[in-house]
Write a protein that holds these residues in place. Structure first.
Motif, PDB file in Angstrom:
ATOM      1  N   TYR A 198      -6.985 -10.339   8.370  1.00 35.88           N
ATOM      2  CA  TYR A 198      -6.126 -11.240   9.143  1.00 35.88           C
ATOM      3  C   TYR A 198      -6.376 -12.707   8.799  1.00 35.88           C
ATOM      4  O   TYR A 198      -5.982 -13.592   9.542  1.00 35.88           O
ATOM      5  N   VAL A 199      -7.031 -12.943   7.665  1.00 36.24           N
ATOM      6  CA  VAL A 199      -7.235 -14.311   7.175  1.00 36.24           C
ATOM      7  C   VAL A 199      -6.304 -14.534   5.979  1.00 36.24           C
ATOM      8  O   VAL A 199      -5.809 -13.575   5.386  1.00 36.24           O
ATOM      9  N   PRO A 200      -6.061 -15.788   5.588  1.00 33.14           N
ATOM     10  CA  PRO A 200      -5.197 -16.028   4.422  1.00 33.14           C
ATOM     11  C   PRO A 200      -5.781 -15.389   3.167  1.00 33.14           C
ATOM     12  O   PRO A 200      -6.963 -15.552   2.873  1.00 33.14           O
ATOM     13  N   GLN A 201      -4.945 -14.657   2.454  1.00 33.10           N
ATOM     14  CA  GLN A 201      -5.377 -14.004   1.216  1.00 33.10           C
ATOM     15  C   GLN A 201      -4.254 -14.043   0.196  1.00 33.10           C
ATOM     16  O   GLN A 201      -3.077 -14.027   0.547  1.00 33.10           O
ATOM     17  N   ASP A 202      -4.633 -14.064  -1.079  1.00 29.87           N
ATOM     18  CA  ASP A 202      -3.648 -14.092  -2.161  1.00 29.87           C
ATOM     19  C   ASP A 202      -3.475 -12.738  -2.837  1.00 29.87           C
ATOM     20  O   ASP A 202      -2.619 -12.596  -3.715  1.00 29.87           O
ATOM     21  N   ASP A 203      -4.284 -11.753  -2.452  1.00 26.60           N
ATOM     22  CA  ASP A 203      -4.237 -10.467  -3.155  1.00 26.60           C
ATOM     23  C   ASP A 203      -3.782  -9.321  -2.253  1.00 26.60           C
ATOM     24  O   ASP A 203      -4.153  -8.174  -2.464  1.00 26.60           O
ATOM     25  N   SER A 242       1.559 -26.047  -2.271  1.00 24.96           N
ATOM     26  CA  SER A 242       0.516 -25.087  -1.902  1.00 24.96           C
ATOM     27  C   SER A 242       1.093 -23.958  -1.058  1.00 24.96           C
ATOM     28  O   SER A 242       1.932 -24.175  -0.180  1.00 24.96           O
ATOM     29  N   HIS A 243       0.628 -22.748  -1.324  1.00 25.29           N
ATOM     30  CA  HIS A 243       1.047 -21.585  -0.534  1.00 25.29           C
ATOM     31  C   HIS A 243      -0.122 -20.992   0.245  1.00 25.29           C
ATOM     32  O   HIS A 243      -0.037 -19.868   0.731  1.00 25.29           O
ATOM     33  N   TYR A 244      -1.212 -21.758   0.367  1.00 29.29           N
ATOM     34  CA  TYR A 244      -2.332 -21.263   1.169  1.00 29.29           C
ATOM     35  C   TYR A 244      -1.888 -21.058   2.616  1.00 29.29           C
ATOM     36  O   TYR A 244      -2.207 -20.056   3.238  1.00 29.29           O
ATOM     37  N   ARG A 245      -1.162 -22.038   3.152  1.00 31.31           N
ATOM     38  CA  ARG A 245      -0.500 -21.901   4.446  1.00 31.31           C
ATOM     39  C   ARG A 245       0.986 -21.722   4.169  1.00 31.31           C
ATOM     40  O   ARG A 245       1.636 -22.626   3.641  1.00 31.31           O
ATOM     41  N   PRO A 270       4.482 -19.676   5.904  1.00 30.92           N
ATOM     42  CA  PRO A 270       5.057 -18.786   6.917  1.00 30.92           C
ATOM     43  C   PRO A 270       5.790 -17.576   6.355  1.00 30.92           C
ATOM     44  O   PRO A 270       6.223 -16.710   7.124  1.00 30.92           O
ATOM     45  N   LEU A 271       5.919 -17.510   5.039  1.00 34.61           N
ATOM     46  CA  LEU A 271       6.548 -16.347   4.415  1.00 34.61           C
ATOM     47  C   LEU A 271       5.541 -15.476   3.662  1.00 34.61           C
ATOM     48  O   LEU A 271       5.930 -14.487   3.031  1.00 34.61           O
ATOM     49  N   LYS A 272       4.253 -15.819   3.732  1.00 31.45           N
ATOM     50  CA  LYS A 272       3.233 -15.019   3.032  1.00 31.45           C
ATOM     51  C   LYS A 272       2.778 -13.871   3.937  1.00 31.45           C
ATOM     52  O   LYS A 272       1.607 -13.732   4.290  1.00 31.45           O
ATOM     53  N   TYR A 273       3.750 -13.052   4.294  1.00 33.66           N
ATOM     54  CA  TYR A 273       3.523 -11.872   5.144  1.00 33.66           C
ATOM     55  C   TYR A 273       4.115 -10.672   4.417  1.00 33.66           C
ATOM     56  O   TYR A 273       5.204 -10.762   3.835  1.00 33.66           O
ATOM     57  N   PHE A 274       3.403  -9.553   4.455  1.00 29.47           N
ATOM     58  CA  PHE A 274       3.670  -8.453   3.549  1.00 29.47           C
ATOM     59  C   PHE A 274       4.036  -7.171   4.297  1.00 29.47           C
ATOM     60  O   PHE A 274       3.433  -6.844   5.330  1.00 29.47           O
ATOM     61  N   GLY A 328      -0.400 -10.433   7.413  1.00 27.69           N
ATOM     62  CA  GLY A 328      -0.541 -11.760   6.830  1.00 27.69           C
ATOM     63  C   GLY A 328      -1.531 -12.532   7.685  1.00 27.69           C
ATOM     64  O   GLY A 328      -2.270 -11.946   8.484  1.00 27.69           O
ATOM     65  N   HIS A 329      -1.544 -13.845   7.555  1.00 25.32           N
ATOM     66  CA  HIS A 329      -2.481 -14.667   8.315  1.00 25.32           C
ATOM     67  C   HIS A 329      -2.242 -14.494   9.814  1.00 25.32           C
ATOM     68  O   HIS A 329      -1.164 -14.749  10.321  1.00 25.32           O
ATOM     69  N   HIS A 330      -3.269 -14.016  10.505  1.00 28.26           N
ATOM     70  CA  HIS A 330      -3.267 -13.846  11.964  1.00 28.26           C
ATOM     71  C   HIS A 330      -2.330 -12.752  12.470  1.00 28.26           C
ATOM     72  O   HIS A 330      -2.071 -12.668  13.672  1.00 28.26           O
ATOM     73  N   ILE A 331      -1.822 -11.918  11.572  1.00 31.15           N
ATOM     74  CA  ILE A 331      -1.006 -10.762  11.973  1.00 31.15           C
ATOM     75  C   ILE A 331      -1.460  -9.555  11.162  1.00 31.15           C
ATOM     76  O   ILE A 331      -1.562  -9.630   9.945  1.00 31.15           O
ATOM     77  N   SER A 332      -1.723  -8.446  11.843  1.00 28.86           N
ATOM     78  CA  SER A 332      -2.017  -7.207  11.122  1.00 28.86           C
ATOM     79  C   SER A 332      -1.711  -6.028  12.042  1.00 28.86           C
ATOM     80  O   SER A 332      -2.413  -5.796  13.028  1.00 28.86           O
ATOM     81  N   PHE A 333      -0.635  -5.320  11.710  1.00 33.25           N
ATOM     82  CA  PHE A 333      -0.256  -4.124  12.460  1.00 33.25           C
ATOM     83  C   PHE A 333      -0.163  -2.945  11.498  1.00 33.25           C
ATOM     84  O   PHE A 333       0.454  -3.051  10.434  1.00 33.25           O
ATOM     85  N   HIS A 334      -0.762  -1.831  11.903  1.00 31.64           N
ATOM     86  CA  HIS A 334      -0.817  -0.622  11.081  1.00 31.64           C
ATOM     87  C   HIS A 334      -0.198   0.525  11.872  1.00 31.64           C
ATOM     88  O   HIS A 334      -0.665   0.865  12.970  1.00 31.64           O
TER      89      HIS A 334
END
Length: 338
Positions: free
Chosen positions: A56-61, A114-117, A119-123, A142-148
């Motif tokens: 739930y932290v910012p990640q690029d991979d 920069s794309h570290y922050r 709002p569209l880096k959610y997968f 993505g950052h601060h969101i994770s639902f499985h």
């Protein structure tokens, strides 16, 4: 036709018509909108270790297809899929959390490119083949969101880990000044702890040093071996209701029928086996860190507000029986594919 379930003295309505068929329909509607290369990025086998990845932290991979790679119509289809598993209120919170990355980008003086922050880096990642008789699942992260989510035989059978966080917890300046995405989670927690009698608070308050994050973090198996705090059975009738209201807030992040299933499991395991834990400041003062937890035989709910001068909230729901679909679901999948 409607049914009513009583948990403590809290009623909620469960619509008897299951939305699981809609889940399959919306998943395929999303997939059918993707180009071949996009589908290749979005689809994974169900029996893969990637399904247990939880960050739930910012990640690029991250694996899957990001909103940056989707058209507006494809993004709408992804949100429509999310709405089959979460309530409209929760989906709204998810979208507001996504937009907080714009606030952070400005606060941190990040460069426009920069794309570290972002709002569209959610997968969106889909595991297996969405179909009525299949075992399959999907993840929104993505950052601060994770639902499985996991489904089998046209039924949503698991919906955790379920993580939502916000930073800033209270936006202090700019266009979104005053926004508090997780205000209810904060207010209801304080409503309970501040209503405790001195004797109840003595049991519930277990420490003054607040954890730097939720204790279960992103572990594959959520476990806190020693429950602590005050038992549900030790609370006054009024505070039992406050604790159930807090519990319901988190469980009802999910669609009504699935929330009913979770609540039935909690009730079957025994309400008296629930514990409420508070750590840190009990006065609701900006900048003062706090943490609370509800723990029982089937569930752990955590809230932590310590980072960034206690203006950065993490919350999580972990189903101790069915996280990531649970081991029995994976075994069922393997047997059906032999």
């Amino acid at each position: 036709m409607k049914r009513y379930l009583l948990i403590g003295c809290i009623y909620f309505i469960a619509i008897a018509s299951v939305g699981a068929q809609n889940l399959v329909f919306k998943a395929n509607a999303f997939l059918n909108m993707l180009e071949t290369a996009q589908r290749a990025k979005a689809l994974y086998p169900f029996d893969t270790t990637e399904r247990y990845r939880f960050h739930y932290v910012p990640q690029d991979d991250r694996k899957g297809i990001s909103f940056n790679e989707l058209t507006p119509a494809q993004r709408e289809a992804a949100i429509a899929l999310l709405k089959t598993c979460l309530t409209p209120e929760t989906v709204n919170k998810v979208q507001e959390i996504m937009l907080l990355d714009n606030v952070l980008k400005e606060l941190e003086h990040q460069k426009p490119e920069s794309h570290y922050r972002d709002p569209l880096k959610y997968f969106v990642t889909i595991f297996g083949v969405p179909a009525a008789g299949n075992t399959w699942g999907w993840r929104f992260e993505g950052h601060h969101i994770s639902f499985h989510f996991s489904a089998s035989n046209n039924q949503l059978v698991a919906a955790t880990p379920g993580f939502m966080g916000d930073n800033p917890a209270i936006v202090l300046s700019g266009e979104q000044k005053g926004k508090e995405v997780l205000k209810d989670e904060t207010d209801k927690g304080f409503a309970l702890v501040q209503a405790l009698s001195p004797e109840e608070l003595k049991k519930a308050l277990t420490d003054t040093i607040v954890p730097k994050d939720v204790v279960t973090v992103n572990n594959r198996q959520a476990m806190i071996n020693q429950p602590a705090g005050i038992r549900y059975s030790e609370l006054s009738p009024a505070n039992k209701q406050r604790m159930l209201q807090l519990l319901n807030l988190y469980v009802h992040r999910y669609t009504t029928l699935f929330a009913e299933t979770m609540l039935k499991e909690i009730q079957t395991a025994g309400l008296d086996n629930l514990w409420f834990t508070w750590i840190g400041y009990t006065d609701h003062v900006f900048g003062k860190p706090c943490y609370y937890r509800i723990q029982g035989p089937t569930i752990i709910i955590e809230y932590d507000n310590t980072q960034n001068n206690a203006n950065h909230i993490h919350t999580v729901v972990r189903d101790l029986k069915n996280d990531f679909g649970g081991d029995p679901l994976l075994e069922h999948y393997r047997q059906s594919h032999q």
